[in-house]
Design an enzyme around this catalytic site. Structure first.
Site, PDB file in Angstrom:
ATOM      1  N   TRP A 182       0.814  -1.219   0.000  1.00 46.30           N
ATOM      2  CA  TRP A 182       0.000   0.000   0.000  1.00 46.30           C
ATOM      3  C   TRP A 182       0.843   1.262   0.000  1.00 46.30           C
ATOM      4  O   TRP A 182       0.573   2.206  -0.727  1.00 46.30           O
ATOM      5  CB  TRP A 182      -1.008   0.000   1.148  1.00 46.30           C
ATOM      6  CG  TRP A 182      -2.132  -0.962   0.886  1.00 46.30           C
ATOM      7  CD1 TRP A 182      -2.506  -2.028   1.642  1.00 46.30           C
ATOM      8  CD2 TRP A 182      -3.041  -0.956  -0.236  1.00 46.30           C
ATOM      9  NE1 TRP A 182      -3.567  -2.686   1.065  1.00 46.30           N
ATOM     10  CE2 TRP A 182      -3.912  -2.048  -0.087  1.00 46.30           C
ATOM     11  CE3 TRP A 182      -3.174  -0.136  -1.358  1.00 46.30           C
ATOM     12  CZ2 TRP A 182      -4.919  -2.347  -1.012  1.00 46.30           C
ATOM     13  CZ3 TRP A 182      -4.180  -0.425  -2.292  1.00 46.30           C
ATOM     14  CH2 TRP A 182      -5.038  -1.518  -2.105  1.00 46.30           C
TER      15      TRP A 182
ATOM     16  N   ASP B 254      -1.852   6.699   6.067  1.00 52.91           N
ATOM     17  CA  ASP B 254      -2.944   5.889   5.545  1.00 52.91           C
ATOM     18  C   ASP B 254      -3.295   4.893   6.652  1.00 52.91           C
ATOM     19  O   ASP B 254      -2.545   3.966   6.929  1.00 52.91           O
ATOM     20  CB  ASP B 254      -2.482   5.160   4.278  1.00 52.91           C
ATOM     21  CG  ASP B 254      -3.547   4.201   3.726  1.00 52.91           C
ATOM     22  OD1 ASP B 254      -4.624   4.071   4.347  1.00 52.91           O
ATOM     23  OD2 ASP B 254      -3.288   3.584   2.673  1.00 52.91           O
TER      24      ASP B 254
ATOM     25  N   LYS C 201     -12.821  -1.207   6.170  1.00 53.59           N
ATOM     26  CA  LYS C 201     -12.109  -2.185   6.976  1.00 53.59           C
ATOM     27  C   LYS C 201     -12.657  -2.177   8.403  1.00 53.59           C
ATOM     28  O   LYS C 201     -13.014  -3.190   8.949  1.00 53.59           O
ATOM     29  CB  LYS C 201     -10.596  -1.911   6.999  1.00 53.59           C
ATOM     30  CG  LYS C 201      -9.944  -1.587   5.653  1.00 53.59           C
ATOM     31  CD  LYS C 201     -10.006  -2.689   4.650  1.00 53.59           C
ATOM     32  CE  LYS C 201      -9.639  -2.362   3.217  1.00 53.59           C
ATOM     33  NZ  LYS C 201      -8.409  -1.709   2.911  1.00 53.59           N
TER      34      LYS C 201
HETATM   35  C1  LIG Z   1      -7.798  -1.295   1.529  1.00 51.17           C
HETATM   36  C2  LIG Z   1      -6.672  -0.363   1.563  1.00 51.17           C
HETATM   37  C3  LIG Z   1      -6.453   0.572   0.540  1.00 51.17           C
HETATM   38  C4  LIG Z   1      -7.331   0.654  -0.696  1.00 51.17           C
HETATM   39  O1  LIG Z   1      -8.539   1.228  -0.430  1.00 51.17           O
HETATM   40  P1  LIG Z   1      -9.581   1.567  -1.597  1.00 51.17           P
HETATM   41  O2  LIG Z   1     -10.828   1.847  -0.845  1.00 51.17           O
HETATM   42  O3  LIG Z   1      -9.681   0.372  -2.491  1.00 51.17           O
HETATM   43  O4  LIG Z   1      -9.096   2.747  -2.306  1.00 51.17           O
HETATM   44  C5  LIG Z   1      -5.389   1.441   0.660  1.00 51.17           C
HETATM   45  N1  LIG Z   1      -4.579   1.404   1.742  1.00 51.17           N
HETATM   46  C6  LIG Z   1      -4.743   0.519   2.731  1.00 51.17           C
HETATM   47  C7  LIG Z   1      -3.834   0.522   3.899  1.00 51.17           C
HETATM   48  C8  LIG Z   1      -5.814  -0.393   2.670  1.00 51.17           C
HETATM   49  O5  LIG Z   1      -5.982  -1.276   3.673  1.00 51.17           O
END
Ligand SMILES: *Cc1c(COP(=O)(O)O)cnc(C)c1O
Length: 360
Positions: A102, A172, A196
């Site tokens: 990520w 993030d 999540k």
């Molecule tokens: C799931 C996830 C993403 C992607 O998220 P989207 O909603 O598909 O844009 C990005 N970063 C992390 C850490 C994630 O767990």
């Protein structure tokens, strides 16, 4: 009705009481005679739902004054572009720390908008460990330092907060937001997709220190301009109303359970059950360095990857779903967000013990 133990990385399992309440309110929310999905986002009913969700988020995360909460769309992958569009203009440069898939994706996307410096990378360990702060090469002139607090695919998590001095820290937190107490004041910006640990997909949470605004690049679409969205109270465009409503119900549920201290305890307990089992097994193993193990996404490998498919198929027969690892790393992954019960983790470990006995 049978509900499985859903270990999917996201969209992920939600608290059952929340789903029941949403079902009960589906046709008529609170005597309004309509579903939340059917309401005007500018009507007083939805404005109330929106404000309550925002207040609960601020309370649970302990968001200090001076920060703007934004309910946006586009997910964390959208934010990979939206963050630099809004912030990198301060100096034209940003630092990125690479700890897995990520954060690598974030750094790659940011290059379109400015100069990206890789301040540290866990590549040498194949991203099974987080690089120590002493190895980071930070640029004091960077507009911000970007990290991914929990790498959902690889299974490493920051258990410490980096010190970036005067340079704002951007994180993030898609897969570990609201999983533990957090000192928001140490961050310039936090972003997370909701799917999540907060609610359905379609909603993106952004928490940004207001003094960082005002540097948006001219190419920034108005709907993705933090300042414009902030001034419009996240209603510059139609927000994802139903996702915000469900997120509000989840936040209320989490608050009733005891908020962040209770979540941290619950999550640490579940992760310990799984990691203790992995450490004691000669059949399964965790590839991740002990001090960096994620409490949210527990990655593990079987002794022989030919057994991966039978393991996943057998799990489904035991009501255990979503444990196949991401194709880029292989193996297995159990995602154990707030809404996963201790009972679910016990069921998974019991299945793993039986599988090991049969195939070990
Ligand atoms: C799931 C996830 C993403 C992607 O998220 P989207 O909603 O598909 O844009 C990005 N970063 C992390 C850490 C994630 O767990």
């Amino acid at each position: 009705m049978t509900r499985v133990f859903n270990f999917s990385p996201g969209p992920a399992t939600l608290p059952e009481p929340v789903l029941r309440q949403a079902a009960a309110e589906m046709l008529d929310w609170n005597g309004s005679g309509m579903s939340v999905m059917e309401m005007s986002h500018r009507g007083k009913e939805f404005m109330g739902i929106h404000a309550e969700a925002e207040d609960l988020l601020a309370e649970l995360m302990g968001i200090p004054s001076g920060y703007q909460i934004l309910f946006m769309q586009g997910g964390a992958i959208g934010e990979n572009a939206i963050v630099p569009m809004n912030l990198i203009g301060a100096t034209g440069r940003a630092d990125y720390v690479l700890t897995g898939d990520w954060s690598k994706k974030s750094a790659k996307e940011a290059k379109t908008y400015g100069t990206v410096n890789v301040a540290a990378t866990g590549e040498a360990s194949k991203f099974t460990a987080i690089p120590k702060q002493s190895e980071w090469k930070l640029d004091p002139g960077a507009s911000y330092v970007h990290i991914c607090s929990n790498e959902t695919i690889g299974g490493v998590q920051f258990h410490w907060t980096p010190d970036t001095g005067k340079v704002p820290l951007v994180a993030d937190m898609s897969s570990d937001i609201l999983s533990r107490p957090l000192d928001v004041s140490k961050y310039g910006l936090i972003y997370a997709g909701a799917q999540k640990n907060i609610g359905p997909s379609g909603l993106t949470i952004v928490v940004v220190r207001k003094d960082l605004l005002g540097h948006a690049l001219p190419v920034t679409p108005s709907a993705f301009n933090y300042q414009i969205q902030g001034e419009a109270d996240s209603m510059y465009n139609t927000p994802p109303t139903y996702a915000i409503y469900i997120a509000g119900l989840v936040l209320k549920h989490v608050k009733a359970l005891g908020g962040m201290p209770a979540m941290a305890e619950h999550n640490a307990r579940k992760a310990k059950i799984l990691y203790d089992f992995l450490d004691g097994s000669s059949f399964f193993r965790s590839p991740i360095s002990k001090e960096d193990r994620s409490l949210m996404n527990v990655t593990f490998w079987l002794k022989d990857d030919k057994l991966d498919d039978p393991f996943v198929k057998g799990a489904l027969q035991h009501g255990i779903s979503g444990i196949k690892g991401h194709r880029s790393v292989g193996g297995m992954r159990a995602s154990i967000y707030n809404a996963m019960s201790v009972e679910g983790v016990h069921a998974l470990v019991k299945y793993m013990q039986d599988f090991e006995r049969q195939h070990g």
